[in-house]
Motif scaffolding. Sequence first.
Motif, mmCIF file in Angstrom:
data_model
loop_
_atom_site.group_PDB
_atom_site.id
_atom_site.type_symbol
_atom_site.label_atom_id
_atom_site.label_comp_id
_atom_site.label_asym_id
_atom_site.label_seq_id
_atom_site.Cartn_x
_atom_site.Cartn_y
_atom_site.Cartn_z
ATOM 1 N N PHE A 140 34.750 41.385 36.454
ATOM 2 C CA PHE A 140 36.070 41.780 36.617
ATOM 3 C C PHE A 140 37.139 40.517 37.144
ATOM 4 C CE2 PHE A 140 39.635 43.862 38.680
ATOM 5 C CZ PHE A 140 40.090 44.951 37.840
ATOM 6 N N GLU A 141 38.025 40.464 36.538
ATOM 7 C CA GLU A 141 38.981 39.349 37.176
ATOM 8 C C GLU A 141 40.250 40.147 38.036
ATOM 9 O OE1 GLU A 141 40.514 36.778 34.048
ATOM 10 O OE2 GLU A 141 38.873 36.593 33.178
ATOM 11 N N TRP A 142 40.276 39.567 39.216
ATOM 12 C CA TRP A 142 41.155 40.143 40.147
ATOM 13 C C TRP A 142 42.425 39.238 40.190
ATOM 14 C CZ3 TRP A 142 40.064 44.506 42.524
ATOM 15 C CH2 TRP A 142 38.536 44.801 42.447
ATOM 16 N N CYS A 143 43.163 39.823 39.200
ATOM 17 C CA CYS A 143 44.662 39.271 38.878
ATOM 18 C C CYS A 143 45.663 40.070 38.449
ATOM 19 C CB CYS A 143 44.332 38.004 37.720
ATOM 20 S SG CYS A 143 43.927 38.692 36.025
ATOM 21 N N ASP A 144 46.936 39.651 38.425
ATOM 22 C CA ASP A 144 48.034 40.522 37.938
ATOM 23 C C ASP A 144 47.731 41.172 36.796
ATOM 24 O OD1 ASP A 144 50.568 41.531 38.804
ATOM 25 O OD2 ASP A 144 51.210 40.220 36.936
ATOM 26 N N GLY A 145 47.948 42.334 36.445
ATOM 27 C CA GLY A 145 47.575 42.766 35.249
ATOM 28 C C GLY A 145 46.403 43.404 34.725
ATOM 29 N N ALA A 146 45.480 43.149 35.763
ATOM 30 C CA ALA A 146 43.872 43.546 35.775
ATOM 31 C C ALA A 146 44.023 45.070 35.474
ATOM 32 C CB ALA A 146 43.092 42.964 36.480
ATOM 33 N N VAL A 205 50.885 39.916 48.280
ATOM 34 C CA VAL A 205 49.890 39.031 48.962
ATOM 35 C C VAL A 205 50.535 37.684 49.119
ATOM 36 C CG1 VAL A 205 47.938 40.059 48.086
ATOM 37 C CG2 VAL A 205 49.165 38.400 46.751
ATOM 38 N N THR A 206 50.131 36.822 49.954
ATOM 39 C CA THR A 206 50.749 35.430 50.276
ATOM 40 C C THR A 206 50.108 34.446 49.323
ATOM 41 O OG1 THR A 206 49.140 35.087 51.786
ATOM 42 C CG2 THR A 206 51.390 36.194 52.631
ATOM 43 N N ASN A 207 49.097 34.836 48.804
ATOM 44 C CA ASN A 207 48.424 33.774 47.849
ATOM 45 C C ASN A 207 47.720 34.591 46.743
ATOM 46 O OD1 ASN A 207 46.906 32.031 46.542
ATOM 47 N ND2 ASN A 207 45.586 31.229 48.074
ATOM 48 N N SER A 208 48.351 34.488 45.502
ATOM 49 C CA SER A 208 47.793 35.427 44.291
ATOM 50 C C SER A 208 46.472 34.690 43.855
ATOM 51 C CB SER A 208 48.737 35.456 43.197
ATOM 52 O OG SER A 208 49.027 34.127 42.845
ATOM 53 N N HIS A 209 46.115 33.746 44.284
ATOM 54 C CA HIS A 209 44.640 32.870 43.807
ATOM 55 C C HIS A 209 43.776 33.142 44.919
ATOM 56 C CE1 HIS A 209 46.890 30.690 40.785
ATOM 57 N NE2 HIS A 209 47.712 30.392 41.795
ATOM 58 N N ASP A 210 43.849 33.804 46.041
ATOM 59 C CA ASP A 210 42.966 34.461 46.744
ATOM 60 C C ASP A 210 42.176 35.753 46.198
ATOM 61 O OD1 ASP A 210 40.965 34.915 48.713
ATOM 62 O OD2 ASP A 210 42.557 34.800 50.364
ATOM 63 N N HIS A 211 41.447 35.570 45.324
ATOM 64 C CA HIS A 211 40.864 36.831 44.628
ATOM 65 C C HIS A 211 39.887 37.504 45.411
ATOM 66 C CE1 HIS A 211 41.536 34.387 40.473
ATOM 67 N NE2 HIS A 211 42.556 34.919 41.067
ATOM 68 N N ALA A 212 39.129 36.768 46.457
ATOM 69 C CA ALA A 212 38.065 37.246 47.325
ATOM 70 C C ALA A 212 38.910 38.442 48.326
ATOM 71 C CB ALA A 212 37.691 36.511 48.176
ATOM 72 N N MET A 213 40.290 37.896 48.725
ATOM 73 C CA MET A 213 41.033 38.808 49.542
ATOM 74 C C MET A 213 41.563 40.040 48.838
ATOM 75 S SD MET A 213 44.505 39.618 50.122
ATOM 76 C CE MET A 213 45.371 37.998 49.732
ATOM 77 N N ILE A 214 42.059 39.527 47.555
ATOM 78 C CA ILE A 214 42.635 40.684 46.553
ATOM 79 C C ILE A 214 41.627 41.900 46.300
ATOM 80 C CG2 ILE A 214 43.562 41.323 44.524
ATOM 81 C CD1 ILE A 214 44.734 38.418 44.430
ATOM 82 N N ALA A 215 40.347 41.371 46.095
ATOM 83 C CA ALA A 215 39.295 42.270 45.819
ATOM 84 C C ALA A 215 38.670 43.314 46.973
ATOM 85 C CB ALA A 215 37.799 41.533 45.390
#
Length: 236
Positions: free
Chosen positions: A73-79, A112-122
């Motif tokens: 799974f990719e934790w990104c915008d639109g997932a 979020v402050t950092n959209s590339h911080d996938h671990a935090m988003i997850a």
Amino acid sequence: MQYVLALPNGDLIPYQLERRARRTIGMKITIDGLIVHAPLRIRHADLEALLRSKARWITTKLKARQAAVVPEFEWCDGAELQLLGQPLSLSIMPSSRNSGPRREGDVLKLAVTNSHDHAMIARKVIQWLQKEARKDFAARLMLLAAQLGEPTPALFLSNAKTRWGSCNSKREVRLNWRLIQAPPALIDYVIAHELAHLREMNHSARFWAIVAKLYPGYRSAEQALKASSQQLYRLG
């Protein structure tokens, strides 16, 4: 216990060994690989000799499982997430501070402050899903326990990788939080299955009769859950 089976052709197959009070050797292929259920007293050398005799079956099943693996799974915008069998689009929004997810219709918004911080988003989304799971499962557990004529057992969330639920002699029911992605009918099936263990701590004919009483269509639900398991296990 983890072991590695050495085949005559030099291939190495990792496997998990679980010894139980049983007479026969059982094997199953899961997302974690080969799991072997063996009698308590069988010699390890005899066990591995039998496994080698089944090498073709094991390797064929492992290859089939690997070929069917669902992409991570990719934790990104639109997932696209799933909530109770319905799609839920993940919207990642830039912000000066991180905040918890907020659902608006079929969209789950996360600032979020950092959209590339996938671990935090997850982590934040999974925490939100776990809260939803606890609320939903608790209501279903109470309703189905009442139908069975049993007091509502204690509920705990599980993070297991190979099972959807469990019930022990302390009347504690554990349900995998990832089930919140599944359609309600499949969640009800898992809960009915675990509640039946309050009466029968086995998988005897009497046990399945209790399951059938709570959930008459349990056979089709069981197959549907197996078919969707890889997709549901993508998260976490």
